[in-house]
Motif scaffolding. Structure first.
Motif, PDB file in Angstrom:
ATOM      1  N   LEU A   1      11.276  29.380 -23.594  1.00 13.94           N
ATOM      2  CA  LEU A   1      12.674  29.348 -24.039  1.00 13.94           C
ATOM      3  C   LEU A   1      12.915  30.431 -25.091  1.00 13.94           C
ATOM      4  CD1 LEU A   1      13.516  25.546 -24.339  1.00 13.94           C
ATOM      5  CD2 LEU A   1      14.345  27.182 -22.652  1.00 13.94           C
ATOM      6  N   LEU A   2      11.976  30.532 -26.021  1.00 11.88           N
ATOM      7  CA  LEU A   2      12.110  31.502 -27.108  1.00 11.88           C
ATOM      8  C   LEU A   2      12.252  32.919 -26.552  1.00 11.88           C
ATOM      9  CD1 LEU A   2      11.884  31.357 -30.254  1.00 11.88           C
ATOM     10  CD2 LEU A   2       9.548  32.176 -29.976  1.00 11.88           C
ATOM     11  N   ILE A   3      11.428  33.231 -25.554  1.00 11.34           N
ATOM     12  CA  ILE A   3      11.418  34.594 -25.034  1.00 11.34           C
ATOM     13  C   ILE A   3      12.526  34.819 -24.002  1.00 11.34           C
ATOM     14  CG2 ILE A   3      10.041  36.244 -23.701  1.00 11.34           C
ATOM     15  CD1 ILE A   3       7.587  35.193 -25.092  1.00 11.34           C
ATOM     16  N   ALA A   4      12.850  33.780 -23.223  1.00 14.34           N
ATOM     17  CA  ALA A   4      13.746  34.004 -22.086  1.00 14.34           C
ATOM     18  C   ALA A   4      15.218  33.752 -22.408  1.00 14.34           C
ATOM     19  CB  ALA A   4      13.321  33.128 -20.914  1.00 14.34           C
ATOM     20  N   LEU A   5      15.538  32.965 -23.436  1.00 14.76           N
ATOM     21  CA  LEU A   5      16.951  32.711 -23.719  1.00 14.76           C
ATOM     22  C   LEU A   5      17.720  33.981 -24.088  1.00 14.76           C
ATOM     23  CD1 LEU A   5      17.205  29.187 -25.399  1.00 14.76           C
ATOM     24  CD2 LEU A   5      18.121  29.933 -23.202  1.00 14.76           C
ATOM     25  N   PRO A   6      17.146  34.842 -24.954  1.00 18.34           N
ATOM     26  CA  PRO A   6      17.848  36.107 -25.173  1.00 18.34           C
ATOM     27  C   PRO A   6      18.039  36.884 -23.871  1.00 18.34           C
ATOM     28  CG  PRO A   6      16.094  35.822 -26.778  1.00 18.34           C
ATOM     29  CD  PRO A   6      15.941  34.718 -25.782  1.00 18.34           C
ATOM     30  N   GLY A   7      17.037  36.804 -23.004  1.00 17.08           N
ATOM     31  CA  GLY A   7      17.150  37.462 -21.705  1.00 17.08           C
ATOM     32  C   GLY A   7      18.291  36.888 -20.896  1.00 17.08           C
TER      33      GLY A   7
ATOM     34  N   THR B   1      15.038  43.134 -25.048  1.00 14.56           N
ATOM     35  CA  THR B   1      14.809  42.327 -23.849  1.00 14.56           C
ATOM     36  C   THR B   1      14.140  43.145 -22.756  1.00 14.56           C
ATOM     37  OG1 THR B   1      16.753  41.016 -24.370  1.00 14.56           O
ATOM     38  CG2 THR B   1      15.942  40.903 -22.121  1.00 14.56           C
ATOM     39  N   LEU B   2      14.625  44.371 -22.587  1.00 17.47           N
ATOM     40  CA  LEU B   2      14.023  45.221 -21.558  1.00 17.47           C
ATOM     41  C   LEU B   2      12.554  45.494 -21.863  1.00 17.47           C
ATOM     42  CD1 LEU B   2      16.879  47.785 -20.801  1.00 17.47           C
ATOM     43  CD2 LEU B   2      16.197  45.756 -19.521  1.00 17.47           C
TER      44      LEU B   2
ATOM     45  N   LEU C   1      -0.602  30.450 -21.929  1.00 14.76           N
ATOM     46  CA  LEU C   1       0.782  30.338 -22.377  1.00 14.76           C
ATOM     47  C   LEU C   1       1.603  31.538 -21.904  1.00 14.76           C
ATOM     48  CD1 LEU C   1       0.369  28.918 -26.004  1.00 14.76           C
ATOM     49  CD2 LEU C   1       0.621  27.715 -23.839  1.00 14.76           C
ATOM     50  N   LEU C   2       1.047  32.736 -22.084  1.00 10.24           N
ATOM     51  CA  LEU C   2       1.803  33.925 -21.678  1.00 10.24           C
ATOM     52  C   LEU C   2       1.993  33.979 -20.170  1.00 10.24           C
ATOM     53  CD1 LEU C   2       0.519  36.704 -24.093  1.00 10.24           C
ATOM     54  CD2 LEU C   2       2.742  35.577 -24.052  1.00 10.24           C
ATOM     55  N   ALA C   3       0.982  33.555 -19.427  1.00 10.89           N
ATOM     56  CA  ALA C   3       1.136  33.539 -17.971  1.00 10.89           C
ATOM     57  C   ALA C   3       2.222  32.549 -17.565  1.00 10.89           C
ATOM     58  CB  ALA C   3      -0.181  33.177 -17.298  1.00 10.89           C
ATOM     59  N   HIS C   4       2.316  31.455 -18.286  1.00 13.98           N
ATOM     60  CA  HIS C   4       3.384  30.494 -17.992  1.00 13.98           C
ATOM     61  C   HIS C   4       4.759  31.097 -18.278  1.00 13.98           C
ATOM     62  CE1 HIS C   4       0.623  26.709 -18.123  1.00 13.98           C
ATOM     63  NE2 HIS C   4       0.676  27.283 -16.936  1.00 13.98           N
ATOM     64  N   VAL C   5       4.838  31.891 -19.342  1.00 15.45           N
ATOM     65  CA  VAL C   5       6.101  32.587 -19.610  1.00 15.45           C
ATOM     66  C   VAL C   5       6.386  33.548 -18.457  1.00 15.45           C
ATOM     67  CG1 VAL C   5       7.316  34.162 -21.141  1.00 15.45           C
ATOM     68  CG2 VAL C   5       5.811  32.418 -22.103  1.00 15.45           C
ATOM     69  N   PHE C   6       5.368  34.276 -18.059  1.00 17.75           N
ATOM     70  CA  PHE C   6       5.479  35.235 -16.960  1.00 17.75           C
ATOM     71  C   PHE C   6       6.042  34.564 -15.704  1.00 17.75           C
ATOM     72  CE2 PHE C   6       3.252  36.982 -13.190  1.00 17.75           C
ATOM     73  CZ  PHE C   6       3.639  38.310 -13.255  1.00 17.75           C
ATOM     74  N   PHE C   7       5.507  33.388 -15.377  1.00 12.76           N
ATOM     75  CA  PHE C   7       5.929  32.709 -14.156  1.00 12.76           C
ATOM     76  C   PHE C   7       7.326  32.086 -14.288  1.00 12.76           C
ATOM     77  CE2 PHE C   7       1.504  32.720 -12.694  1.00 12.76           C
ATOM     78  CZ  PHE C   7       1.728  33.015 -11.361  1.00 12.76           C
ATOM     79  N   ASN C   8       7.674  31.613 -15.491  1.00 14.87           N
ATOM     80  CA  ASN C   8       8.876  30.784 -15.617  1.00 14.87           C
ATOM     81  C   ASN C   8      10.066  31.480 -16.262  1.00 14.87           C
ATOM     82  OD1 ASN C   8       7.777  28.336 -14.484  1.00 14.87           O
ATOM     83  ND2 ASN C   8       6.460  28.282 -16.284  1.00 14.87           N
TER      84      ASN C   8
END
Lengths: 550, 359
Positions: A63-69, A281-282, A129-136
């Motif tokens: 959420l932290l990483i993807a919400l700004p995205g 984000t990019l 954890l990072l792989a989960h971010v990658f996938f989700n």
């Protein structure tokens, strides 16, 4: 309502109950004492703790990483946006075996980060954890971003004109509107990471195991059905608990939203802050999502004599090779597309009907008497539809095997088994994507149109369709992409003469030798391109400007 | 129009379009007396020409069903016993054999050509419930280039692996999740006995042996001798637990063919896996199943086995291709264990191994 209920009863509940029942009974007697024995095993307790912990951490981080995205994709216009939106969804549908090794090449020993900064993550829980971010990442961007893009920014502007600060306006106006979508996204990420299998197996090494991994080991490796059944029930209970919390948050936040076409809300970034956000984000997308994918492409071209298309050309010749093992990439591709299309069709019908049933106005009104009972039943059904995401593929697969084994339901060798199993995973996506939008359609719009003299057909075409179409397309795209990448159930039941791309990749990876490895990488690249292509087509299908229809 | 029917209309319209696309790829299934079904694991392969020759000769159409890796496929067969998915099962190996026999999966049938199979492979000789069809060895592989560059002789035996000069060189697989990993552990149990193997693993661990979960990761990501591991020098372990047939596989498709394989096999570290096939009890097409079993032991199929599945044929008189004779290693004295012993102790051994090596 009847169609989705029957579908789930037959292809989900019945097989799972059959296999769990087999594990928990002994000569017709229920053996519930096994719960105590299994759950007091310190090894199992450790697995449980790790499962919960890593899922919570992964969800928070995603959420932290993807919400700004999600914000960037919803509100900003920039060149290549549609392509990028398709690209970020690709990891989600790639087989974990392939992505795991690509990810190791980035963050593992001798990987890109290691060479640049001596940064290695493969021995810590950070890799998981990072792989989960990658996938989700895409789950959040699509679920939240899809709605965000259609929120009318003028509401927030109005609040600011009335004197609210920028943050207050966002918190009071946008956040409540986004609530259900954020909750839905968080819930999905939590479910995926709670039941994580491939990622944990590849990146976690032997020291980390989730409940799902343990169920697999107990079932497939030891055939210890009692233990597996107990663990399946525990996972069930946990998933139900999560879903209950989700239903509660959604009910609290539900409001009719003013939706506008996405094209009206997006604009080119203005000012320093917005440009920084876009570039930030990019940068994150590049490092976390694109580089691992590029590593895959790079490996597919790294032939024995320098770079070249040797693995791709050898794939073509494998088609004529005299073996049932060899499969022409085009054949596998066609199989994947056919299975995926069938699964999407099933998921759309079942999921669409379910979502529609869940938004029936007469079921949602009034706390009194029968309607309250019905609405509680509907909410239960809502949760039930999500359960397939929380039950391990091996449980469902073995369940299919022992329950769908007598005519007319002897489907064990039927072509339809694969799309049926894939649709099971696709339906929750359709429901999740459709529900927020359907619930947000303001009934008064329809009434107004009717009052102004529109025929029911015209009301549907002018009011509902524009709002639902986009959600339906996104739902179809997700269901299709999930089917393309589905591996756990497919490998169980796919016929050898009709392997899907992920199954073909896994077959090649299961053999030693440079040629097999290179071909696996080439096929993975192909799968990646097809997924990105399919998602891109859907992006294009979306009407860019349909403001005239309002 | 209610909301339901509206959504229905849209969903059905979308579905019809997609189904039309899908339907073209969906031929009807169905079993009859002319079809014989083979149930196996993912690794099963056969040349199309060999298979169609059998189909033409016998008049049967062969349908193949695969059910995941070997362990999963066997467990599937056990779960569906009495009402099997097919007629013949291919690929129950000696580490799982007695579980299948104990469950009564198979009907006895003495396949033609059994006389040409060495006695050492015939583990169900008296009853013929299963027929040996191929064998392969799990051994430590080494990176020839690495040992040549560092002027060290590669290890040959289990004992060698404990020597300080091989410290930190070996990567192996988790016994609980990987069949080569389990086979390697069984090899050490065969060699050092039920009282000695744990001591061996303590020393092996002290000598820096590393464990990963799967063969793919061990071989492709960590082993310096595999093509993928060699790229950019990413693989950092010159020793890996793999198959005796891995070196020929590394040569496959290489032009021009090299003088020797880039990897070699430590012949004293091998554990032999024998794969069997059998007629499933309750088979719908028993006659066809018997014909299929005969075919699996025929010279034609047996000579097809090495290049299709990277294992050795069970028949002594089957010719082995040059790729195997030139780049492979013949294992004269592999370790092995009686199937009953394995089944009886399997779970306990894996648990002991896990707490000894992983924790």
């Amino acid at each position: 309502m009847a169609v989705p209920l029957a579908f789930f009863a037959l292809f989900f509940a019945y097989p799972v109950v059959a296999i769990v029942g087999r594990g928990l009974t002994d000569g017709g007697q229920w053996q519930l004492g096994r719960f105590g024995a299994v759950l007091s095993d310190p090894d199992i307790v450790h697995v449980l703790w790790f499962t919960v912990w890593q899922a919570a951490a992964s969800t928070g981080l995603t959420l932290l990483i993807a919400l700004p995205g999600a914000y960037v994709f919803a509100r900003f216009d920039f060149p290549g946006k549609q392509l990028l939106r398709a690209v970020v969804a690709v990891p989600f549908v790639l087989p974990t075996v392939v992505v795991g090794s690509a990810f190791l090449a980035l963050a593992g020993r001798g990987g890109v980060l290691d060479e640049l900064w001596g940064l290695r993550l493969d021995t810590s829980v950070w890799a998981i954890l990072l792989a989960h971010v990658f996938f989700n990442y895409a789950v959040v961007v699509r679920t939240v971003g899809g709605l965000w893009a259609q929120l009318d920014p003028r509401q927030e502007e109005a609040a600011r004109m009335l004197g609210a600060g920028r943050f207050a306006a966002w918190r009071r106006v946008t956040l409540p509107a986004l609530g259900p979508a954020v909750a839905a996204a968080a819930l999905m990420v939590f479910l995926f990471t709670f039941t994580s299998f491939g990622v944990v197996q590849i990146l976690g090494g032997p020291t980390f195991a989730t409940l799902e991994v343990e169920i697999y080991r107990q079932t497939a490796e030891f055939l210890d059905l009692p233990t597996a059944a107990v663990l399946t029930m525990v996972q069930f209970a946990a998933v139900l608990g999560v879903l209950a919390v989700h239903a509660w948050t959604v009910r609290r936040r539900e409001t009719a939203l003013r939706l506008v076409p996405a094209s009206q809300t997006a604009h080119r970034p203005r000012g320093r802050g917005q440009w920084t956000l876009l570039w930030g984000t990019l940068a994150i997308i590049t490092v976390l999502l694109i580089v691992p994918l590029l590593v895959l492409v790079e490996r597919s071209f790294a032939g024995p004599d320098g770079y070249g298309a040797v693995f791709y050309t050898s794939l073509r010749s494998a088609a004529s090779a005299d073996s049932t093992f060899a499969v022409a990439p085009l054949d596998a591709l066609w199989n994947s597309l056919a299975y995926g299309a069938a699964a999407t069709a099933i998921a759309l019908v079942v999921g669409g009907l379910a979502a529609a049933a869940l938004t029936l106005p007469r079921l949602r009104k009034g706390p009194s008497g029968r309607t309250a009972l019905v609405s509680r039943f509907v909410r239960g059904f809502d949760a039930l539809l999500m359960l397939p995401l929380g039950v391990s593929a091996v449980t469902v697969g073995f369940g299919f095997l022992i329950s769908l084994d007598t005519p007319p339901l002897d489907l064990r060798a039927s072509w339809w088994l694969v799309p049926l199993a894939q649709a099971l995973v696709g339906v929750p996506f359709v429901v999740r994507t459709m529900l927020p939008v359907l619930r947000a359609v303001d009934g008064r719009l329809r009434e107004a149109a009717a009052v102004l003299g529109a025929s029911p057909w015209r009301v549907w075409r002018e009011v509902d369709l524009p709002m639902v179409r986009r959600a339906l397309l996104i739902a179809a795209g997700f269901a299709f992409a999930v089917s393309l990448g589905e591996f756990g159930a497919t490998v169980f039941i796919a016929r050898p003469d009709q392997p899907t791309l992920p199954v073909a990749v896994a077959r090649l990876l299961g053999r030693a030798g440079e040629l097999n490895y290179g071909q696996a990488m080439a096929l993975s690249t192909l799968l990646m391109v097809v997924c990105a292509g399919a998602l891109l087509v859907l992006e294009r299908l979306r009407p860019l400007d349909h403001s005239g229809e309002f | 129009m209610s909301t339901t029917s509206r959504i229905t209309a849209t969903a059905v319209a979308a579905a019809v379009g997609l189904s039309a696309l899908a339907a073209c790829g969906a031929p009807g299934g169905g079993a009859d007396a002319k079809t014989v079904t083979l149930v196996s694991h993912d690794s099963f392969n056969v040349s199309k020409s060999v298979l169609s020759a059998f189909e033409k000769e016998s008049g049967y159409k062969v349908r193949i069903l695969k059910g995941g890796d070997a362990g999963k496929a066997v467990n599937q067969a056990i779960l569906s016993k009495g009402n099997p998915q097919g007629d013949v099962f291919f690929g129950i190996d000696n580490t799982l054999l007695s579980r299948g026999l104990h469950e009564g999966l198979f009907s006895p049938y003495k396949a033609k050509g059994l006389a040409d199979v060495p006695a050492g492979l015939q583990l169900d000789k008296g009853e013929h419930r299963v027929t040996p069809l191929d064998y392969g060895d799990i051994c430590v592989n080494y990176d020839r280039g690495y040992f040549a560059r560092h002027k060290i002789a590669p290890p040959k035996t289990f004992d060698d692996l404990l020597e300080p000069r091989y410290k930190g060189m070996l990567v192996t697989e988790n016994s609980a999740t990987s069949s080569p990993g389990l086979a390697f552990q069984l090899g050490t149990i065969a060699k050092y006995g039920q009282s000695g193997w744990q001591g061996y693993w303590k020393k092996l661990k002290a000598n820096g042996a590393e464990v990963v979960d799967g063969w793919e990761q061990a071989y492709y990501d960590r082993f310096s001798g595999s093509a993928a591991g060699k790229a950019k020098g990413k693989g950092d372990k010159p020793l890996v637990v793999s198959y005796a047939s891995s070196p020929p596989a590394e040569v496959l498709g290489k032009k021009p063919a090299p003088k020797e394989a880039p990897t070699g096999v430590a012949a004293g570290t091998c554990f032999r896996q024998i794969e069997f096939g059998g007629l499933l009890k309750g088979a719908k097409n028993e006659k066809g199943g018997k014909a299929l079993l005969d075919f699996l032991l025929s010279k034609q199929f047996q000579e097809d086995v090495p290049l299709q599945m990277f294992v050795n044929p069970a028949r002594e008189d089957a010719k082995v291709p040059e790729l195997f004779t030139k780049y492979g290693t013949t294992i004269d004295k592999p370790t092995t264990l009686p199937p009953e012993t394995i089944t009886k102790n399997r779970e306990q051994w894996i648990k002991q191994w896990s707490s000894l090596v992983l924790k």
